[in-house]
Design a protein around this motif. Structure first.
Motif, mmCIF file in Angstrom:
data_model
loop_
_atom_site.group_PDB
_atom_site.id
_atom_site.type_symbol
_atom_site.label_atom_id
_atom_site.label_comp_id
_atom_site.label_asym_id
_atom_site.label_seq_id
_atom_site.Cartn_x
_atom_site.Cartn_y
_atom_site.Cartn_z
ATOM 1 N N SER A 1 0.843 -1.194 0.000
ATOM 2 C CA SER A 1 0.000 0.000 0.000
ATOM 3 C C SER A 1 0.875 1.240 0.000
ATOM 4 O O SER A 1 1.990 1.228 0.508
ATOM 5 N N GLU A 2 0.319 2.286 -0.562
ATOM 6 C CA GLU A 2 1.020 3.559 -0.660
ATOM 7 C C GLU A 2 1.401 4.063 0.739
ATOM 8 O O GLU A 2 2.523 4.496 0.985
ATOM 9 N N PHE A 3 0.454 3.937 1.678
ATOM 10 C CA PHE A 3 0.676 4.425 3.032
ATOM 11 C C PHE A 3 1.895 3.769 3.677
ATOM 12 O O PHE A 3 2.777 4.440 4.211
ATOM 13 N N VAL A 4 1.964 2.441 3.586
ATOM 14 C CA VAL A 4 3.076 1.731 4.202
ATOM 15 C C VAL A 4 4.354 1.958 3.405
ATOM 16 O O VAL A 4 5.424 2.174 3.983
ATOM 17 N N ALA A 5 4.225 1.940 2.092
ATOM 18 C CA ALA A 5 5.408 2.130 1.255
ATOM 19 C C ALA A 5 6.042 3.488 1.534
ATOM 20 O O ALA A 5 7.258 3.605 1.664
ATOM 21 N N ARG A 6 5.208 4.496 1.657
ATOM 22 C CA ARG A 6 5.724 5.830 1.923
ATOM 23 C C ARG A 6 6.442 5.857 3.277
ATOM 24 O O ARG A 6 7.490 6.453 3.438
ATOM 25 N N PHE A 7 5.850 5.137 4.212
ATOM 26 C CA PHE A 7 6.500 5.070 5.506
ATOM 27 C C PHE A 7 7.820 4.314 5.407
ATOM 28 O O PHE A 7 8.847 4.761 5.922
ATOM 29 N N ALA A 8 7.799 3.183 4.712
ATOM 30 C CA ALA A 8 9.011 2.373 4.576
ATOM 31 C C ALA A 8 10.121 3.183 3.920
ATOM 32 O O ALA A 8 11.301 3.006 4.228
#
Lengths: 348, 267
Positions: free
Chosen positions: A224-231
């Motif tokens: 997901s974009e949300f997790v990827a952005r966080f990662a």
């Protein structure tokens, strides 16, 4: 055990749409999502406090979708605690116990046991409005546990606390979960909190479950974009923290040791922001710093900045400005030194 | 530095202006009351108190206002809770309707009530069948008081319930409390100060009612009607002591109730 099948809830301007979840008995389950993703409403729907449009909720093999909240056996803790302001701490804890129609002495025993479990015995006669945030949170937890719920639902339990209390309450949550084998569903927008506490994590975005998995699966293979952005904005590792020299602490991550600043010990997580890593062609000599040699394996262009992946062989994502990227003449395959302060690593 | 001083003095000018304007209205309230109380000699007040007609009128006022308030509590508080917790089309209209008795002339309100509770009308004839009459009777005084004073209680209770976080009620439900238990163990105790304040207002407003009662039940005489009668029949000298006594009793009760309410606040 709790099972949610195709749960749809109306959220006003959007829907919590077809949520499927299965939480095992004794599991610490995290629902991770940005603010406004419908996390609180999901918990309220599970507790029977918010009307459900369609779908089913099963608790320990019995369907509770249409059951009144008081008959579900669910403990609920809101973000800002929501203690009964007209009752003392003691009476807050007794509120649910009085509904169980147990003998008085037994209620007293359970209340005292809970107070002891959470270390709030000295607060029992106090009024909630005289307590600090951390104390209120503990009272709210004790109150929610007083009815021995099947499932404990926690709505952002740490986000209203200041950082110094947060760590303590986080430990408290872990201990309660382990001691009582309590099934917990905890919603949060904080990625580190999710990784630190969750046996499994479900990522919720725009009213849908995007991904469910173990913490490392979520941040190693985010879909997901949300997790990827966080990662992208965090380097996250798991390692063993122990005492080092000069009162410092050391974390060993896959054979590499780093100096860190923390009081915590044991198997823990470490996070490091890409912008806190310095890149240089020669080693920087400094005693208070962690310095490593590595190879640039990937470069992501973000306009004014570049994200570099440096393999040491641990992979570090580092942020450099376009200008220093050009001045240093960096390129894929090149050897560089990365340096960061012990205090830049966050242990959790 | 210079600007600071300027701002200070401008602030001060405003404060002083407001204080002066406030003093005018305070004196306007205080002087007539004080003059009335102090211009009647204690001996005359004592004689008035011994007057059986006066005592029964004041007693009737206190009693009927109390009954009206109890009815208001039983019927008004549930409505206040409902309005605080639900939104529905026409809610604004319902809320406005509740406040109408405050804005209409009370003599008109009395006439309106007469057209429902008079012996030849709808509710009046129904109640007459079971032996309750309103016109020239105590029940008439009570309904006139309810009509003009219950909005104060409903509004105040509603505001009290609105201030109770809905999530407190939700938590109570997860702790095993039924909706009814939640109301009595959480919502009502937390709104009780507003409800108490509204109750005092309603009762005080009931005691002071004149117009609506005059139309519906000028007999038996409540205190304000007795004051009016004496003013009409015998003149100011005879009305004054009764009026003074009424004011003193109202003030004493009002102060006592406020003290109780504020003591609760400190605890």
């Amino acid at each position: 055990m709790i099972e949610i099948k195709k749960l749809t809830v109306n959220l006003g301007d959007f829907l919590l749409d077809g949520v499927d979840l299965k939480v095992e008995k004794g599991e610490y389950f995290i629902v991770l999502g940005p603010t406004g993703a419908g996390k609180t409403v999901l918990l309220e729907a599970i507790a029977g406090l918010h009307p459900v449009r369609s779908g089913e909720i099963w608790l320990d093999g019995r369907e509770v979708t249409k059951l009144e909240p008081e008959k579900r056996g669910i403990g609920f803790v809101y973000q800002d605690y929501v203690l009964f302001p007209h009752l003392s701490v003691k009476d807050n804890l007794l509120f649910g116990l009085k509904q169980t129609k147990r003998p008085k002495e037994e209620m007293g025993r359970v209340m005292e046991w809970l107070a002891e479990l959470l270390g709030i015995t000295p607060l029992l006669e106090r009024s909630p409005d005289t307590l600090s945030g951390g104390e209120r949170q503990k009272v709210a937890l004790a109150r929610a546990l007083s009815t021995s719920p099947e499932v404990l639902l926690l709505d952002e339990p740490l986000s209203a606390l200041d950082p110094q209390h947060r760590e303590g309450v986080q430990q408290e949550l872990r201990q309660i979960h382990q001691r009582l084998k309590q099934t917990v569903i905890h919603v949060t927008h904080d990625f580190e909190e999710a990784i630190a506490l969750g046996d499994r994590i479900a990522v919720l975005g725009a009213g849908r479950i995007l991904q469910i998995g173990k913490p490392d699966e979520i941040f190693r293979q985010p879909n997901s974009e949300f997790v990827a952005r966080f990662a992208m904005t965090r380097n996250i590792f798991t390692g063993e923290v122990r005492d080092g020299d000069h009162g410092q602490a050391i974390i060993a991550i896959e054979g590499t040791e780093f100096e860190v600043v923390t009081e915590l010990r044991g198997r823990l997580h470490a996070s490091l922001r890409p912008e806190d890593i310095l890149i240089s062609e020669e080693p920087l000599i400094s005693s208070a710093r962690n310095s490593l040699k590595g190879t640039i394996t990937d470069i992501a262009d973000r306009g004014a900045t570049r994200y570099l992946t440096v393999s040491t062989p641990l992979d570090f994502v580092c942020l450099v400005t376009r200008r220093s990227f050009e001045e240093l003449g960096l390129a894929e395959g090149e050897e560089v030194y990365i340096t960061f302060k012990a205090s830049a690593i966050h242990i959790f | 530095m210079m600007r600071n001083i300027l701002r200070w003095s401008a602030q001060r000018r405003l404060t002083i202006t407001f204080l002066l304007l406030g003093m005018v209205i305070l004196l306007f309230i205080f002087i007539p009351l004080a003059k009335m109380i102090f211009s009647t000699s204690p001996a005359i007040l004592w004689d008035t108190l011994l007057d059986g007609e006066v005592r029964s009128a004041i007693g009737l006022s206190l009693y009927t206002a109390l009954i009206a308030t109890v009815v208001g509590l039983v019927l008004g508080v549930p409505l206040a809770y409902f309005l605080a917790r639900h939104s529905f089309p026409g809610k604004r209209f319902v809320e406005a309707l509740i406040d109408v008795p405050i804005v209409v002339p009370h003599i008109a309100a009395g006439i309106a009530l007469l057209f429902v509770f008079g012996k030849n009308f709808l509710a009046g004839s129904a109640f007459h069948a079971i032996g309750i009459d309103f016109v020239f009777a105590v029940p008439g005084i009570v309904i006139a008081m309810i009509f003009v004073s219950v909005p104060f209680l409903i509004d105040s209770a509603k505001q009290g319930f609105e201030k109770v976080d809905v999530r407190l009620e939700k938590v109570a439900r997860t702790l095993g409390a039924s909706p009814r238990q939640t109301f009595f163990r959480v919502s009502l105790p937390l709104a009780k100060r507003s409800i108490f304040g509204g109750t005092v207002m309603m009762w005080a407003r009931g005691i002071s009612e004149f117009g609506a009662v005059l139309v519906l039940a000028s007999y038996p005489k409540i205190a304000p009607i007795l004051v009016y009668d004496r003013l009409e029949e015998y003149g100011l000298d005879y009305a004054l002591p009764v009026a003074t006594l009424l004011i003193i009793i109202c003030i004493v009760i009002f102060v006592a109730l406020r003290t109780i309410a504020y003591r609760g606040e400190r605890a």
